[in-house]
Design a protein around this motif. Structure first.
Motif, PDB file in Angstrom:
ATOM      1  N   VAL B  19       0.881  -1.172   0.000  1.00  0.00           N
ATOM      2  CA  VAL B  19       0.000   0.000   0.000  1.00  0.00           C
ATOM      3  C   VAL B  19       0.911   1.212   0.000  1.00  0.00           C
ATOM      4  CG1 VAL B  19      -1.752   1.246   1.309  1.00  0.00           C
ATOM      5  CG2 VAL B  19      -1.802  -1.238   1.237  1.00  0.00           C
ATOM      6  N   GLU B  20       0.721   2.100  -0.951  1.00  0.00           N
ATOM      7  CA  GLU B  20       1.635   3.232  -1.074  1.00  0.00           C
ATOM      8  C   GLU B  20       0.889   4.548  -0.985  1.00  0.00           C
ATOM      9  OE1 GLU B  20       3.686   2.588  -4.729  1.00  0.00           O
ATOM     10  OE2 GLU B  20       4.403   0.626  -4.058  1.00  0.00           O
ATOM     11  N   ASP B  21       1.171   5.290   0.037  1.00  0.00           N
ATOM     12  CA  ASP B  21       0.683   6.657   0.188  1.00  0.00           C
ATOM     13  C   ASP B  21      -0.821   6.767  -0.093  1.00  0.00           C
ATOM     14  OD1 ASP B  21       0.912   9.314   0.762  1.00  0.00           O
ATOM     15  OD2 ASP B  21       1.382   9.881  -1.299  1.00  0.00           O
ATOM     16  N   LEU B  22      -1.597   5.951   0.585  1.00  0.00           N
ATOM     17  CA  LEU B  22      -3.039   5.900   0.351  1.00  0.00           C
ATOM     18  C   LEU B  22      -3.752   7.055   1.067  1.00  0.00           C
ATOM     19  CD1 LEU B  22      -5.198   3.879  -0.883  1.00  0.00           C
ATOM     20  CD2 LEU B  22      -5.464   3.042   1.439  1.00  0.00           C
ATOM     21  N   HIS B  23      -4.618   7.734   0.328  1.00  0.00           N
ATOM     22  CA  HIS B  23      -5.449   8.797   0.904  1.00  0.00           C
ATOM     23  C   HIS B  23      -6.907   8.478   0.620  1.00  0.00           C
ATOM     24  CE1 HIS B  23      -2.330  11.940   1.732  1.00  0.00           C
ATOM     25  NE2 HIS B  23      -1.650  11.155   0.912  1.00  0.00           N
ATOM     26  N   VAL B  24      -7.726   8.425   1.652  1.00  0.00           N
ATOM     27  CA  VAL B  24      -9.160   8.168   1.463  1.00  0.00           C
ATOM     28  C   VAL B  24      -9.947   9.307   2.077  1.00  0.00           C
ATOM     29  CG1 VAL B  24     -11.078   6.611   1.919  1.00  0.00           C
ATOM     30  CG2 VAL B  24      -8.787   5.687   1.577  1.00  0.00           C
ATOM     31  N   HIS B  25     -10.893   9.851   1.317  1.00  0.00           N
ATOM     32  CA  HIS B  25     -11.752  10.927   1.825  1.00  0.00           C
ATOM     33  C   HIS B  25     -13.201  10.473   1.800  1.00  0.00           C
ATOM     34  CE1 HIS B  25      -8.725  14.337   0.700  1.00  0.00           C
ATOM     35  NE2 HIS B  25      -8.210  13.427   1.495  1.00  0.00           N
ATOM     36  N   PHE B  26     -13.960  10.947   2.777  1.00  0.00           N
ATOM     37  CA  PHE B  26     -15.413  10.748   2.771  1.00  0.00           C
ATOM     38  C   PHE B  26     -16.060  12.116   2.664  1.00  0.00           C
ATOM     39  CE2 PHE B  26     -14.240   6.710   4.519  1.00  0.00           C
ATOM     40  CZ  PHE B  26     -15.246   5.863   4.083  1.00  0.00           C
ATOM     41  N   VAL B  27     -16.897  12.284   1.659  1.00  0.00           N
ATOM     42  CA  VAL B  27     -17.600  13.559   1.517  1.00  0.00           C
ATOM     43  C   VAL B  27     -18.976  13.382   2.150  1.00  0.00           C
ATOM     44  CG1 VAL B  27     -18.419  15.285  -0.089  1.00  0.00           C
ATOM     45  CG2 VAL B  27     -16.355  13.994  -0.592  1.00  0.00           C
ATOM     46  N   THR B  28     -19.204  14.050   3.252  1.00  0.00           N
ATOM     47  CA  THR B  28     -20.489  13.931   3.933  1.00  0.00           C
ATOM     48  C   THR B  28     -21.180  15.283   3.948  1.00  0.00           C
ATOM     49  OG1 THR B  28     -19.740  14.585   6.135  1.00  0.00           O
ATOM     50  CG2 THR B  28     -19.390  12.289   5.504  1.00  0.00           C
ATOM     51  N   SER B  29     -22.408  15.286   4.419  1.00  0.00           N
ATOM     52  CA  SER B  29     -23.149  16.550   4.431  1.00  0.00           C
ATOM     53  C   SER B  29     -22.565  17.511   5.466  1.00  0.00           C
ATOM     54  CB  SER B  29     -24.623  16.285   4.723  1.00  0.00           C
ATOM     55  OG  SER B  29     -24.748  15.580   5.937  1.00  0.00           O
ATOM     56  N   ARG B  30     -21.734  16.973   6.400  1.00  0.00           N
ATOM     57  CA  ARG B  30     -21.169  17.865   7.411  1.00  0.00           C
ATOM     58  C   ARG B  30     -19.740  18.295   7.086  1.00  0.00           C
ATOM     59  NH1 ARG B  30     -20.720  15.024  12.169  1.00  0.00           N
ATOM     60  NH2 ARG B  30     -20.914  13.181  10.904  1.00  0.00           N
ATOM     61  N   GLY B  31     -19.240  17.844   5.946  1.00  0.00           N
ATOM     62  CA  GLY B  31     -17.888  18.233   5.576  1.00  0.00           C
ATOM     63  C   GLY B  31     -17.114  17.026   5.069  1.00  0.00           C
ATOM     64  N   VAL B  32     -15.837  17.228   4.795  1.00  0.00           N
ATOM     65  CA  VAL B  32     -15.013  16.163   4.252  1.00  0.00           C
ATOM     66  C   VAL B  32     -14.199  15.528   5.372  1.00  0.00           C
ATOM     67  CG1 VAL B  32     -13.183  15.590   2.641  1.00  0.00           C
ATOM     68  CG2 VAL B  32     -14.873  17.337   2.061  1.00  0.00           C
ATOM     69  N   VAL B  33     -14.358  14.213   5.530  1.00  0.00           N
ATOM     70  CA  VAL B  33     -13.564  13.496   6.516  1.00  0.00           C
ATOM     71  C   VAL B  33     -12.384  12.868   5.784  1.00  0.00           C
ATOM     72  CG1 VAL B  33     -13.556  11.629   8.184  1.00  0.00           C
ATOM     73  CG2 VAL B  33     -15.605  13.008   7.893  1.00  0.00           C
ATOM     74  N   ARG B  34     -11.182  13.294   6.149  1.00  0.00           N
ATOM     75  CA  ARG B  34      -9.984  12.678   5.553  1.00  0.00           C
ATOM     76  C   ARG B  34      -9.647  11.471   6.405  1.00  0.00           C
ATOM     77  NH1 ARG B  34      -7.798  17.176   2.194  1.00  0.00           N
ATOM     78  NH2 ARG B  34      -9.394  18.733   2.512  1.00  0.00           N
ATOM     79  N   ALA B  35     -10.214  10.327   6.019  1.00  0.00           N
ATOM     80  CA  ALA B  35     -10.198   9.150   6.891  1.00  0.00           C
ATOM     81  C   ALA B  35      -8.853   8.438   6.887  1.00  0.00           C
ATOM     82  CB  ALA B  35     -11.305   8.185   6.482  1.00  0.00           C
TER      83      ALA B  35
END
Lengths: 299, 684
Positions: B19-35
């Protein structure tokens, strides 16, 4: 292994904090359409005096069974009364009976459902079997029976017994749905906490369970307003609801309308449309409200 | 045994999964969660790699991202690569990815109750991936399924193939899940908290099985867990995550011997341990993990770090290589490596001292005598099929004023039912509960209401134990007003503020609703609610088991401090033996509705008498790889029998290593084996 890179520069639009009503309108367009129709109907009923072009009771033997025209948009009936005005005034009957019956039926049903779930055991068993018996009758038959037994009793322009006749058959349906929710709430540890704090049954029911079952209650309530309007029209059509000369949608379809509908179809088409539109609007709104209030369907 | 130290089986080869430099974001109604932010790790063939961290740190999300199973459309991988066997999984089409899932990579989930389809037979669910991926015939698939069930230790495999998930116990279901994951000979298995929902003896069986299978079949494994003991025993290499980022990366032995990130240091110290003397209080990591909607700049851990420097709050620390195979994302990692955690102020000096001796009132507050709580269960419509669950079956104990009695045992042993019967949430079928001489099973009306004030409860789940429609202030004020403890609304509100401060919150939080608080904060509100009635005795029903390790230590310390300050008496119900050892004065071990052993804490842990207690203690993994790998362990065989049909004689004889003919006939009484040390076993 590489070191952590800086976070990719992705710019997301900031989430806008909208008023819940605006948010509802945006996410539930069909429900919003229903809501618009409902609001228009309420306005028409409340402002009937000023909105309606004619008095709904004024008989004009010079202009009976007139076709829809610029003078009478939706034509006149066999007494020469303006159909549009009678539909506008009919909204008063439909909405008042619809809302009152639905509030009565849903509230009573919700209380029975919550109490049945909370006390459980034998009480629950007895109440639910009673509800099963009531559910085994078609709703219209039950309403007919209540209306026929109680007769008419008009208070402040509303036939109280008609409201009862329409509201009572809804009780078992609401009781079932609310009971199911209340059963889930009853198992929550915060109810156990309330019991261990020595709270009374009434306090636990009204302060702790009822506020947590308002969503199903509100959904049933709105959905049943449409049902109640339909039922009111049916009872009036069958001669057990509003009586002449009161302008009521169901009544406009019955009586002399049956004799004249071939010459003057507008006499029944437009009241029928009014009933369908109202029921459709409440159903759309009720469905959207259910989706909206269900947190599982939200992102 | 020590695969980690003496060369990994696949060391030197190119990694199987990278796994190399993985970035996952969740776009929700309350904002973006950089999970997940910049996660990188490698897994070589045959290796067991652990992803460790607390809830919400991104460990499960990163696994879902690897499998391309993120919830759409909210979750998205915004950068990074997942190389598996020479291909980037993130670039495959959905059809190609489906080929990889199940065939090359298997997955095991936490909840064996919900991850099997309840309407399909187990055999069908095992053979389904075979039909999908290997295109083999029905006969061959069935033979393979039988092999797999035997391999994962499910007896009577022929019959089991036809059965449905509800006919399997929790442990058996997890074995079936493993069989499904193994069906197509995968190269890699991702296990997301595979034993968290299981009892400790079953957990030991499942972990042994997974380790053995992984070694024998050469399958690499990614283990996602929060349990450091499990990591110590089974993992070769460990990745510690905190608030979406990697904190530290190391071989298991090196990590436990000398952690090089302040978060890892704190995590290791805040777990109560069975192999070390008990200090007066647990060390904790103060504060809460950051909200990922608005994380702090710089190091994510800085707000909670005792060793932070001004620079930590400005600069994001890079994941630097500190030693061979060791990475730490701390600006002071090199100092930590040379000087040790004490030098950086990461160790609580007081924690090492011996606990102060408690002086106990000789009079018992609560005396339970021959308590039985039975439930009628009607099977089928006819009353003749009525069965009785003997949830609590003849239990006696007493608790003195100021004392904490621990009640431990696996699920279904009746410990929670005892607590509920004491609280009069369930009615006792027989026996007495004496509170200062009055039998609680008989009181009613106003007298019961008065006892309810003096006996309070703290529940396990901080999410469902507070009414979501009431503010914290209302929740605290209501019981005071109902019992007339405060003259008016204003006094009640002032007292609610005091209570909040007493449990380590702020008075202004009274305005909040429960969903606006974190799990640990809610649990504090639950404690404050129990204290609102100024009780004398509190039933703590698994009060920390739903909390993350660093929060758990805070709550345990709070409970102890409150006990000292307010002179409270606790019944502490828990399944975690290390937590019980830390907080309790005496401990009762339960099995299938009966007490197996009851003794002072130190006597019980130092010299457990009953074979069940011995097995329980043996099954708990210790967060120290060197100690843990030297322990030879024989996991307790079998599973807990159904309480609907408990064994004759001693209820434990079906799993007991010492059982003999006599145990099948005789019900052993609780006897005093040594002074004040009671056990129920005929062999002692």
């Amino acid at each position: 292994m590489s070191a952590v890179s800086a976070a990719p520069d992705i710019v997301y639009a900031a989430p806008r904090q909208r008023h819940p009503v605006i948010a509802f309108l945006r996410h539930q367009p069909l429900g919003a359409a229903g809501l618009v129709v409902i609001v228009l109907m309420i306005l028409a009923a409340v402002l009937a005096k000023w909105v309606a072009p004619y008095d709904p009771l004024t008989v004009d033997y010079g202009g009976i069974l007139a076709r829809p025209s610029w003078q009478h948009w939706l034509g006149t009936d066999n007494f020469g009364r303006d159909v549009l005005s009678r539909i506008i005034y009919g909204a008063q009957t439909a909405l008042s009976v619809g809302f009152l019956a639905s509030i009565l039926g849903s509230t009573l049903g919700a209380l029975i459902g919550v109490a049945s779930a909370y006390f459980g055991g034998r009480i629950d068993m007895l109440v639910q079997r009673l509800m099963d018996v009531l559910l085994s009758f078609p709703i219209i038959v039950l309403a007919l029976a209540v209306a026929a037994i109680l007769g008419k009793n008009v208070v402040l322009g509303v036939d109280v017994n008609l409201v009862l006749a329409i509201g009572l058959p809804m009780v078992p349906k609401v009781a079932r749905v609310v009971r199911a929710s209340a059963l889930a709430v009853r198992e929550m540890p915060y109810i156990d906490a309330a019991r261990t704090a020595g709270f009374s049954h009434a306090r636990i029911i009204f302060r702790h369970i009822v506020p947590n079952v308002t969503a199903p209650y509100l959904i049933m309530l709105t959905a049943f307003v449409g049902q109640a309007i339909l039922l009111e029209a049916s009872l009036s059509f069958l001669g057990l609801g509003a009586t002449e000369p009161t302008p009521a949608w169901g009544l406009m379809l019955s009586g002399s309308a049956i004799d004249f509908y071939q010459q003057a179809p507008w006499m029944i088409v437009f009241p029928g449309l009014a009933i369908s539109l109202a029921v459709f609007a409440f159903n759309l709104f009720g469905d959207s409200l259910r989706d909206w209030l269900d947190p599982k369907l939200k992102i | 045994m020590s695969t980690a130290a003496a060369g990994n089986p696949g060391a030197g080869l190119s990694p199987l999964l990278s796994v190399e430099d993985l970035h996952v974001h969740f776009v929700t109604s309350r904002g973006v969660v950089r999970a997940v932010e910049g996660l990188s790790y490698d897994v070589r063939a045959g290796e067991m790699v652990a992803l460790v961290g607390e809830s919400g740190c991104g460990k499960s999300v990163s696994a879902l991202a690897v499998m391309r199973l993120l919830a759409k459309p909210a979750g998205r991988v915004v950068a990074g690569a997942v190389r598996f066997d020479g291909r980037d999984l993130l670039k495959l089409t959905e059809d190609q990815m489906r080929e990889v899932r199940g065939r090359d990579i298997g997955m095991i989930f936490q909840e064996p109750m919900t991850s099997l389809n309840p309407v399909l037979p187990i055999g069908f669910q095992i053979t389904e991936p075979l039909f999908m991926h290997q295109k083999i015939g029905a006969e061959a698939a069935r033979a393979r399924a039988l092999d797999l069930l035997r391999m994962v230790g499910i007896p009577d495999a022929e019959r089991r193939l036809e059965q449905y998930p509800h006919q399997f116990s929790g442990g058996m279901r997890q074995r079936a899940m493993i069989a499904i994951a193994l069906a197509c000979d995968p190269k890699l298995i991702i296990a997301d908290e595979p034993t968290t929902a299981l009892d400790v003896t079953i957990q030991a069986q499942i972990l042994e099985l997974m380790k053995e299978l992984s070694r024998r079949l050469g399958i690499a494994m990614v283990m996602i867990t929060h349990n450091l003991g499990v990591v110590a025993r089974y993992a070769d290499r460990v990745n510690v995550m905190y608030a979406a980022r990697l904190a530290e990366q190391a071989a298991a032995e090196a990590l436990f011997a000398r952690p090089l990130h302040p978060y890892t240091v704190g995590l290791l110290r805040s777990v109560p341990r069975l192999d070390q003397p008990r200090g007066p209080r647990l060390e904790t990591i103060e504060g809460l993990p950051p909200n990922l909607l608005a994380p702090p700049p710089g190091c994510r851990f800085a707000p909670r770090c005792a060793a932070k420097q001004p620079e930590c709050e400005q600069r994001v620390p890079p994941l630097d290589e500190i030693g061979p195979g060791r990475h730490s994302a701390c600006l002071r990692a090199a100092e930590l490596a040379s000087a040790g955690p004490q030098a950086l102020g990461l160790q609580d000096a007081e924690a090492g001292a011996a606990p102060p001796a408690k002086s106990l009132d000789p009079l018992p507050v609560i005396e339970v005598r021959g308590l039985k709580t039975h439930f009628d269960v009607t099977r089928g419509l006819v009353a003749a099929h009525r069965a009785v669950v003997k949830a609590v079956d003849g239990v006696s104990f007493e608790i003195r004023r100021g004392e904490t009695l621990g009640l431990v045992g696996e699920s279904g042993c009746g410990k929670t039912t005892i607590g509920r019967t004491l609280l009069r949430l369930e009615e006792a079928s027989a026996g007495e509960i004496l509170y200062r001489g009055t039998d609680l099973t008989r009181v009613n009306g106003a007298l019961l209401k008065d006892y309810r004030r003096r006996i309070q409860v703290i529940f396990q789940d901080p999410y469902s134990s507070l009414n979501p429609r009431m503010t914290v202030g209302e929740i605290l004020a209501e019981p005071m007003r109902v019992h007339g403890l405060q003259p008016d609304r204003r006094a009640a509100r002032a007292r609610a503020g005091e209570l909040l401060e007493q449990v380590g919150l702020y008075a202004y939080m009274a305005e909040r609703y429960p969903h606006e608080l974190s799990g640990g904060q809610r649990q504090r509100v639950g404690i404050a609610r129990a204290l609102a009635l100024e009780p004398e005795f509190i039933v703590c029903d698994e009060p920390v088991s739903a909390l993350d390790v660093s929060i758990q230590a805070q709550i345990i310390n709070l409970l102890e401090a409150l006990q000292q300050r307010l002179g409270l008496t606790y019944l502490f119900i828990a399944h975690d033996l290390a937590v019980v050892r830390h907080i309790c004065d005496r401990v009762a071990v339960m099995y299938l509705g009966k007490v197996m052993e009851i003794a002072d804490r130190d006597a019980l842990y130092a010299a457990p008498q009953h074979p069940y207690t011995q097995a329980l203690l043996d099954a708990v993994p210790i967060p120290d790889p060197r100690l843990e790998r030297e322990r030879s362990r024989v996991p307790l065989r079998g599973e807990i029998p159904s309480p609907l049909d408990p064994p004759q004689g001693c209820v434990f004889h079906t799993r007991c290593p010492l059982a003999e003919e006599r145990c099948r006939r005789e019900v052993p009484a609780l006897r005093e084996i040594r002074p004040l040390h009671f056990a129920a076993c005929v062999k002692l």
